[in-house]
Design an enzyme around this catalytic site. Structure first.
Site, mmCIF file in Angstrom:
data_model
loop_
_atom_site.group_PDB
_atom_site.id
_atom_site.type_symbol
_atom_site.label_atom_id
_atom_site.label_comp_id
_atom_site.label_asym_id
_atom_site.label_seq_id
_atom_site.Cartn_x
_atom_site.Cartn_y
_atom_site.Cartn_z
ATOM 1 N N PHE A 110 -9.407 48.092 96.949
ATOM 2 C CA PHE A 110 -8.412 49.166 97.059
ATOM 3 C C PHE A 110 -7.887 49.643 95.715
ATOM 4 O O PHE A 110 -7.355 50.748 95.597
ATOM 5 C CB PHE A 110 -7.254 48.720 97.961
ATOM 6 C CG PHE A 110 -6.183 47.899 97.299
ATOM 7 C CD1 PHE A 110 -4.992 48.473 96.877
ATOM 8 C CD2 PHE A 110 -6.351 46.533 97.110
ATOM 9 C CE1 PHE A 110 -3.994 47.717 96.286
ATOM 10 C CE2 PHE A 110 -5.365 45.766 96.526
ATOM 11 C CZ PHE A 110 -4.185 46.355 96.104
ATOM 12 N N LYS A 111 -8.051 48.827 94.682
ATOM 13 C CA LYS A 111 -7.550 49.235 93.368
ATOM 14 C C LYS A 111 -8.230 50.510 92.863
ATOM 15 O O LYS A 111 -7.679 51.222 92.028
ATOM 16 C CB LYS A 111 -7.735 48.102 92.354
ATOM 17 C CG LYS A 111 -7.123 46.752 92.774
ATOM 18 C CD LYS A 111 -5.630 46.803 92.901
ATOM 19 C CE LYS A 111 -5.036 45.518 93.446
ATOM 20 N NZ LYS A 111 -5.010 44.389 92.544
ATOM 21 N N ASP A 112 -9.434 50.787 93.377
ATOM 22 C CA ASP A 112 -10.122 52.024 92.988
ATOM 23 C C ASP A 112 -9.316 53.269 93.357
ATOM 24 O O ASP A 112 -9.446 54.309 92.713
ATOM 25 C CB ASP A 112 -11.487 52.126 93.678
ATOM 26 C CG ASP A 112 -12.509 51.147 93.121
ATOM 27 O OD1 ASP A 112 -12.474 50.882 91.906
ATOM 28 O OD2 ASP A 112 -13.329 50.645 93.914
#
Length: 495
Positions: A110-112
């Protein structure tokens, strides 16, 4: 115009671009907006908006010193075909809940969602403010931020990035993703310590006036890619607004009806973004915090006492193996009626004795939150149950959230439709997933594990995994946690 100031001192205000560029305040505080703007999009319009359109409409409210052209460039450059699904974040129904798949970006976590846009926000901010210094992104990671930040900033002109990670505190896939990272401006350093050690020492470097002066003299400026940077946090608000529109589109709710959100969290940034969405006016009823056995947040929301004085437990959900949740400081500021003095006192207590306790009035302000945790056994059981019932494969972090979602419904009898933030691809944690699904599974090579997971899930290898199988290790430095600053000085040629 929206201005920003530190959670620990409100005297000095900055524009959004200045706050993004600095990353963290000189006093160690986190930048917060002077107000949380209202969402001015009609809820019944959300289902028809693209992710890019929504991203612009939400972010312009917070980053209003960016021109329309500047912000749209950042959005369109970030959310393009580097994501393997045209919707950017698909919403998938399984096991009676809706899973918001936040892992379709280049590093399958999810950091993308935020780190695809942060480099564009950062370089635009530097240009807007006439900064000629080379920006040094200094980041601690518990597994996913590191690779996503490295991928986002690799070979971005006028930037360098240095990532620290706990040597024995990430999955084999997470580690290989980082140590094989390409880019002439990238450095990856493992530490003999845990994530809290890495995060604490990174924060100390940000607050070191002598180091700042030496950086300045050498033409460098620190900034952060962690969610302590407001430029990381605000893009995460977008996907909760988008998820609401998709829930309406799929007929799970009608426009205006509430939904509950369940988020696996350690550093608190991901669920704080959902809280910001709620404060903007999105109909989120309950914000459900899902922790693993490092349940410092659960205890805080249950008792009002935050106490990091406990054993640090290594789990199969390593991105949540955290005892000092940095982003909680922003919520504390709001809970304390925006008192920077109160926040400073709490943070001093946390530093000096490892704990603090909020007042009853502050606890009352956190009533929108519910918190619970999953044991390692419950995580494995959840992965297996969902796979055997629906053929849907989730990673351990998502399984923590799914277990807590089910616990919440059983305890409260609240059947408001739920979205679960699915924060990583199961391919990022193949051993934990396979062990949960197949009790007969034996620990094979990485290639064999990935092939077996592909067979079970029916999901093709993401591009990130294909690339990883043939990648060459480029970073192999390991240092003691108290040697982190010396390592930075060496990388930047300051010593």
């Amino acid at each position: 115009m929206t201005t920003y100031h530190s959670t620990r001192n409100a005297e000095k205000t900055l524009t959004a671009s200045q706050a993004i560029l600095q990353g963290i305040a000189p006093d160690g505080g986190l930048y917060v907006p002077d107000h949380i703007p209202a969402l001015d999009i009609a809820l019944d319009r959300l289902p028809d908006m693209t992710y890019q359109e929504l991203a612009y409409d939400v972010m312009k409210k917070f980053f209003d010193d960016f021109t329309e052209e500047e912000l749209k460039h950042c959005v369109n450059a970030a959310y393009d075909d580097k994501f393997d699904d045209s919707s950017i974040v698909p919403l998938v129904k399984a096991g009676g809940n809706h899973y918001l798949e936040l892992f379709h970006g280049p590093t399958i976590a999810f950091k993308d969602m935020a780190l695809s846009i942060l480099p564009y926000l950062m370089t635009t901010s530097a240009k807007k403010n006439g900064s000629t210094k080379e920006i040094v992104i200094l980041t601690a990671t518990s597994g996913d931020t590191g690779k996503a930040a490295l991928d986002g900033f690799a070979d971005v002109p006028n930037t360098r990035i240095i990532v620290f990670y706990p040597k024995n505190g990430v999955s084999a896939i997470q580690e290989k993703q980082m140590v094989t990272q390409k880019g002439d401006n990238t450095s990856v350093v493992a530490i003999d310590g845990n994530f809290d050690d890495a995060q604490t020492n990174v924060k100390n470097m940000f607050g070191n006036a002598d180091l700042a002066a030496r950086l300045d003299a050498a033409g460098f400026q620190f900034s952060s890619a962690n969610s302590i940077n407001i430029g990381r946090l605000i893009p995460q608000v977008v996907y909760y607004v988008y998820a609401y529109g998709q829930m309406v589109k799929q007929g799970a709710i009608a426009a205006g009806e509430p939904m509950n959100v369940v988020v696996p969290t350690g550093n608190f940034g991901n669920i704080l973004a959902a809280y910001f969405a709620k404060q903007m006016g999105l109909p989120i009823q309950k914000l459900i915090i899902a922790s693993n056995e490092n349940k410092v947040l659960v205890d805080f929301f249950d008792t009002g006492a935050y106490d990091r004085n406990r054993d640090f437990i290594l789990t199969t959900s390593p991105s949540m193996d955290i005892l000092v949740s940095s982003n909680l400081e922003r919520l504390l500021y709001l809970m304390a009626d925006e008192s920077t003095e109160a926040v400073q006192t709490f943070m001093d207590q946390l530093k000096e004795i490892g704990r603090y306790e909020v007042t009853e009035a502050m606890k009352e302000k956190a009533k929108d939150f519910y918190a619970d945790y999953a044991t390692e056994e419950e995580v494995a059981a959840q992965i297996a149950a969902l796979y055997h019932a629906d053929g849907y494969v989730i990673d351990p972090h998502t399984a923590v959230a799914a277990h807590v979602a089910n616990t919440y419904v059983a305890e409260t009898d609240d059947h408001t439709p739920i979205i679960i933030a699915s924060t990583a691809s199961p391919y990022k944690f193949p051993q934990a997933v396979l062990t949960a699904i197949d009790p007969e599974f034996s620990d094979d090579s990485m290639e064999e594990m990935l092939d077996r997971l592909k067979e079970l899930s029916g999901v093709a290898f993401p591009a990130a995994i294909e690339e990883l199988l043939h990648a060459e290790v480029r970073h192999n430095t390991v240092v003691a946690s108290d040697e982190m600053q010396k390592s930075v000085e060496s990388i930047l040629g300051l010593n």
